[in-house]
Design a protein around this motif. Structure first.
Motif, short mmCIF file in Angstrom:
data_model
loop_
_atom_site.label_atom_id
_atom_site.label_comp_id
_atom_site.label_asym_id
_atom_site.label_seq_id
_atom_site.Cartn_x
_atom_site.Cartn_y
_atom_site.Cartn_z
N THR A 197 5.40 1.76 -4.75
CA THR A 197 4.80 0.42 -4.81
C THR A 197 5.49 -0.40 -3.81
O THR A 197 4.91 -1.53 -3.51
N LEU A 198 6.75 -0.16 -3.15
CA LEU A 198 7.42 -1.14 -2.10
C LEU A 198 6.96 -0.48 -0.90
O LEU A 198 7.37 -1.21 0.30
N ARG B 189 1.40 1.39 2.48
CA ARG B 189 0.57 1.98 1.43
C ARG B 189 -1.22 1.90 1.98
O ARG B 189 -1.96 2.83 1.69
N GLU B 190 -1.34 0.90 2.49
CA GLU B 190 -2.81 0.58 3.19
C GLU B 190 -2.22 0.40 4.80
O GLU B 190 -1.21 -0.02 5.04
N ALA B 191 -3.57 0.63 5.46
CA ALA B 191 -3.65 0.46 6.86
C ALA B 191 -3.20 -0.96 6.99
O ALA B 191 -4.06 -1.87 6.50
N PRO B 192 -2.31 -1.44 7.95
CA PRO B 192 -1.96 -3.03 8.51
C PRO B 192 -3.22 -3.49 9.09
O PRO B 192 -4.04 -2.76 9.91
#
Length: 64
Positions: free
Chosen positions: A24-25, A29-32
């Motif tokens: 979660t940190l 986790r997702e593309a910038p």
């Protein structure tokens, strides 16, 4: 921790929690993406300029 205590019965839940929390940190986790542009008024911009500077430009010209 997994290498040292992965087989220990008391650490399984802790290791699982740590891995979930770390996921979660993770900032990737997702593309910038590029942020949405912000429309600013001259008044909003003025407060970020040093004392004596104006958004409208210089009040006089100096020639060197």
């Amino acid at each position: 921790m997994e290498d040292a205590y992965g087989d220990h019965p008391d650490t399984g839940a802790w290791i699982e929690w740590v891995l979930d929390h770390a996921a979660t940190l993770d900032p990737l986790r997702e593309a910038p993406t590029e942020p949405d542009p912000v429309e600013s008024t001259p008044e909003e911009l003025q407060r970020h300029l040093p004392a004596g500077w104006r958004v409208e430009g210089p009040t006089h010209r100096r020639y060197y």
